[in-house]
Motif scaffolding. Structure first.
Motif, PDB file in Angstrom:
ATOM      1  N   ALA A  56       0.828  -1.209   0.000  1.00  0.00           N
ATOM      2  CA  ALA A  56       0.000   0.000   0.000  1.00  0.00           C
ATOM      3  C   ALA A  56       0.864   1.262   0.000  1.00  0.00           C
ATOM      4  CB  ALA A  56      -0.933   0.003   1.208  1.00  0.00           C
ATOM      5  N   LEU A  57       1.955   1.246   0.757  1.00  0.00           N
ATOM      6  CA  LEU A  57       2.855   2.403   0.754  1.00  0.00           C
ATOM      7  C   LEU A  57       3.500   2.606  -0.611  1.00  0.00           C
ATOM      8  CD1 LEU A  57       4.614   2.165   4.223  1.00  0.00           C
ATOM      9  CD2 LEU A  57       3.135   3.991   3.401  1.00  0.00           C
ATOM     10  N   ILE A  58       3.920   1.515  -1.245  1.00  0.00           N
ATOM     11  CA  ILE A  58       4.509   1.625  -2.584  1.00  0.00           C
ATOM     12  C   ILE A  58       3.488   2.192  -3.559  1.00  0.00           C
ATOM     13  CG2 ILE A  58       5.385   0.276  -4.536  1.00  0.00           C
ATOM     14  CD1 ILE A  58       6.707  -1.583  -2.450  1.00  0.00           C
ATOM     15  N   ALA A  59       2.264   1.671  -3.498  1.00  0.00           N
ATOM     16  CA  ALA A  59       1.213   2.158  -4.407  1.00  0.00           C
ATOM     17  C   ALA A  59       0.890   3.621  -4.147  1.00  0.00           C
ATOM     18  CB  ALA A  59      -0.041   1.306  -4.247  1.00  0.00           C
ATOM     19  N   TRP A  60       0.835   4.008  -2.888  1.00  0.00           N
ATOM     20  CA  TRP A  60       0.528   5.393  -2.544  1.00  0.00           C
ATOM     21  C   TRP A  60       1.596   6.346  -3.091  1.00  0.00           C
ATOM     22  CZ3 TRP A  60      -3.871   7.253  -0.532  1.00  0.00           C
ATOM     23  CH2 TRP A  60      -3.885   8.579  -0.112  1.00  0.00           C
ATOM     24  N   LEU A  61       2.828   5.888  -3.102  1.00  0.00           N
ATOM     25  CA  LEU A  61       3.920   6.747  -3.566  1.00  0.00           C
ATOM     26  C   LEU A  61       4.044   6.791  -5.088  1.00  0.00           C
ATOM     27  CD1 LEU A  61       6.631   5.880  -0.913  1.00  0.00           C
ATOM     28  CD2 LEU A  61       5.278   7.972  -1.080  1.00  0.00           C
ATOM     29  N   ILE A  62       3.638   5.732  -5.796  1.00  0.00           N
ATOM     30  CA  ILE A  62       3.859   5.726  -7.240  1.00  0.00           C
ATOM     31  C   ILE A  62       2.650   6.167  -8.052  1.00  0.00           C
ATOM     32  CG2 ILE A  62       5.619   3.933  -7.107  1.00  0.00           C
ATOM     33  CD1 ILE A  62       3.556   1.944  -8.164  1.00  0.00           C
ATOM     34  N   VAL A  63       1.454   6.126  -7.480  1.00  0.00           N
ATOM     35  CA  VAL A  63       0.255   6.515  -8.240  1.00  0.00           C
ATOM     36  C   VAL A  63       0.099   8.033  -8.166  1.00  0.00           C
ATOM     37  CG1 VAL A  63      -2.259   6.348  -8.316  1.00  0.00           C
ATOM     38  CG2 VAL A  63      -0.894   4.324  -7.895  1.00  0.00           C
ATOM     39  N   PRO A  64      -0.080   8.696  -9.309  1.00  0.00           N
ATOM     40  CA  PRO A  64      -0.262  10.148  -9.303  1.00  0.00           C
ATOM     41  C   PRO A  64      -1.598  10.555  -8.665  1.00  0.00           C
ATOM     42  CG  PRO A  64       0.161   9.333 -11.533  1.00  0.00           C
ATOM     43  CD  PRO A  64       0.003   8.157 -10.653  1.00  0.00           C
ATOM     44  N   ASP A  65      -1.688  11.823  -8.283  1.00  0.00           N
ATOM     45  CA  ASP A  65      -2.894  12.335  -7.621  1.00  0.00           C
ATOM     46  C   ASP A  65      -4.132  12.239  -8.503  1.00  0.00           C
ATOM     47  OD1 ASP A  65      -1.628  12.954  -5.275  1.00  0.00           O
ATOM     48  OD2 ASP A  65      -1.169  15.008  -5.871  1.00  0.00           O
ATOM     49  N   ARG A  66      -3.982  12.390  -9.773  1.00  0.00           N
ATOM     50  CA  ARG A  66      -5.138  12.422 -10.673  1.00  0.00           C
ATOM     51  C   ARG A  66      -5.689  11.036 -10.974  1.00  0.00           C
ATOM     52  NH1 ARG A  66      -1.073  15.415 -13.550  1.00  0.00           N
ATOM     53  NH2 ARG A  66      -0.794  13.347 -14.266  1.00  0.00           N
ATOM     54  N   LYS A  67      -4.956   9.993 -10.653  1.00  0.00           N
ATOM     55  CA  LYS A  67      -5.375   8.637 -11.004  1.00  0.00           C
ATOM     56  C   LYS A  67      -5.658   7.804  -9.756  1.00  0.00           C
ATOM     57  CE  LYS A  67      -3.041   8.694 -15.378  1.00  0.00           C
ATOM     58  NZ  LYS A  67      -2.206   8.000 -16.322  1.00  0.00           N
ATOM     59  N   ASN A  68      -6.564   8.284  -8.927  1.00  0.00           N
ATOM     60  CA  ASN A  68      -6.915   7.584  -7.694  1.00  0.00           C
ATOM     61  C   ASN A  68      -7.570   6.233  -7.948  1.00  0.00           C
ATOM     62  OD1 ASN A  68      -5.954   9.660  -6.151  1.00  0.00           O
ATOM     63  ND2 ASN A  68      -7.922  10.676  -5.996  1.00  0.00           N
ATOM     64  N   TYR A  69      -8.194   6.073  -9.096  1.00  0.00           N
ATOM     65  CA  TYR A  69      -8.863   4.812  -9.404  1.00  0.00           C
ATOM     66  C   TYR A  69      -7.869   3.667  -9.582  1.00  0.00           C
ATOM     67  CZ  TYR A  69      -7.637   6.255 -14.151  1.00  0.00           C
ATOM     68  OH  TYR A  69      -6.956   6.672 -15.263  1.00  0.00           O
ATOM     69  N   LEU A  70      -6.608   3.964  -9.813  1.00  0.00           N
ATOM     70  CA  LEU A  70      -5.580   2.936  -9.960  1.00  0.00           C
ATOM     71  C   LEU A  70      -4.920   2.536  -8.645  1.00  0.00           C
ATOM     72  CD1 LEU A  70      -3.716   4.208 -13.143  1.00  0.00           C
ATOM     73  CD2 LEU A  70      -5.338   2.323 -12.970  1.00  0.00           C
ATOM     74  N   LEU A  71      -5.284   3.214  -7.576  1.00  0.00           N
ATOM     75  CA  LEU A  71      -4.585   3.036  -6.307  1.00  0.00           C
ATOM     76  C   LEU A  71      -4.742   1.630  -5.741  1.00  0.00           C
ATOM     77  CD1 LEU A  71      -2.840   4.681  -4.409  1.00  0.00           C
ATOM     78  CD2 LEU A  71      -4.892   5.316  -3.185  1.00  0.00           C
ATOM     79  N   SER A  72      -5.947   1.105  -5.724  1.00  0.00           N
ATOM     80  CA  SER A  72      -6.139  -0.223  -5.134  1.00  0.00           C
ATOM     81  C   SER A  72      -5.532  -1.320  -6.004  1.00  0.00           C
ATOM     82  CB  SER A  72      -7.623  -0.485  -4.902  1.00  0.00           C
ATOM     83  OG  SER A  72      -8.324  -0.410  -6.116  1.00  0.00           O
ATOM     84  N   VAL A  73      -5.582  -1.170  -7.317  1.00  0.00           N
ATOM     85  CA  VAL A  73      -4.957  -2.153  -8.206  1.00  0.00           C
ATOM     86  C   VAL A  73      -3.441  -2.124  -8.028  1.00  0.00           C
ATOM     87  CG1 VAL A  73      -4.600  -2.801 -10.609  1.00  0.00           C
ATOM     88  CG2 VAL A  73      -6.845  -2.013  -9.859  1.00  0.00           C
ATOM     89  N   ALA A  74      -2.880  -0.930  -7.926  1.00  0.00           N
ATOM     90  CA  ALA A  74      -1.437  -0.811  -7.710  1.00  0.00           C
ATOM     91  C   ALA A  74      -1.037  -1.377  -6.352  1.00  0.00           C
ATOM     92  CB  ALA A  74      -1.008   0.652  -7.827  1.00  0.00           C
ATOM     93  N   ALA A  75      -1.879  -1.196  -5.338  1.00  0.00           N
ATOM     94  CA  ALA A  75      -1.578  -1.757  -4.014  1.00  0.00           C
ATOM     95  C   ALA A  75      -1.609  -3.279  -4.050  1.00  0.00           C
ATOM     96  CB  ALA A  75      -2.562  -1.235  -2.985  1.00  0.00           C
ATOM     97  N   TYR A  76      -2.589  -3.847  -4.738  1.00  0.00           N
ATOM     98  CA  TYR A  76      -2.676  -5.311  -4.852  1.00  0.00           C
ATOM     99  C   TYR A  76      -1.462  -5.868  -5.589  1.00  0.00           C
ATOM    100  CZ  TYR A  76      -4.346  -9.867  -6.444  1.00  0.00           C
ATOM    101  OH  TYR A  76      -4.464 -11.203  -6.742  1.00  0.00           O
ATOM    102  N   LEU A  77      -1.111  -5.250  -6.710  1.00  0.00           N
ATOM    103  CA  LEU A  77       0.038  -5.731  -7.479  1.00  0.00           C
ATOM    104  C   LEU A  77       1.348  -5.521  -6.728  1.00  0.00           C
ATOM    105  CD1 LEU A  77      -0.992  -4.587 -11.064  1.00  0.00           C
ATOM    106  CD2 LEU A  77      -1.112  -6.885 -10.072  1.00  0.00           C
ATOM    107  N   SER A  78       1.466  -4.424  -5.993  1.00  0.00           N
ATOM    108  CA  SER A  78       2.671  -4.191  -5.192  1.00  0.00           C
ATOM    109  C   SER A  78       2.782  -5.195  -4.059  1.00  0.00           C
ATOM    110  CB  SER A  78       2.661  -2.773  -4.622  1.00  0.00           C
ATOM    111  OG  SER A  78       2.657  -1.823  -5.642  1.00  0.00           O
TER     112      SER A  78
END
Length: 129
Positions: A56-78
């Protein structure tokens, strides 16, 4: 996104709950299959929750502010990536007899953590509106 954002703690908290959900599902499935109770093994609980928090920390740091919809997918993959990195590290340094089990645990973690990812997605969309 920045770590000083007011929603960072909420997101990490939901990721922690997703880790607990993943542990509960894995614990229940393992008990049904083998009859072994995982509730006494705190190392497994701590490792699963740590995977979710680090992911979740990795996803929070790499996902831009405008693309919040990608946050949970990035957290799962991270989270899966962190788990596979640790499994690969154990695979390189472990004994040959347990290497297959470490890889199977990593694949099983990826499958069993899907409900946690869905929970993270549902709650994150509500938090970041």
């Amino acid at each position: 996104m920045k770590l000083k954002n007011k929603n960072t703690g909420k997101f990490i908290g939901v990721a922690t709950i997703s880790g607990i959900l993943t542990f509960a599902i894995a614990c229940g499935l393992w008990y049904m299959v083998s009859g072994v109770n995982w509730l006494d093994f705190w190392g497994i609980l701590v490792s699963i929750i740590s995977f979710w928090i680090i992911g979740a920390l990795i996803a929070w740091l790499i996902v831009p502010d405008r693309k919040n919809y990608l946050l949970s997918v990035a957290a799962y993959l991270s989270t899966i990536g962190v788990n596979f990195i640790i499994a690969a590290f154990d695979l390189l340094n472990g004994e040959p007899s347990i290497n297959g089990w470490i890889v199977l645990f990593a694949i099983g973690f990826a499958i069993i953590s899907i409900p946690g990812a869905i929970l993270l997605n549902l709650v994150t969309t509500r938090i970041l509106k």
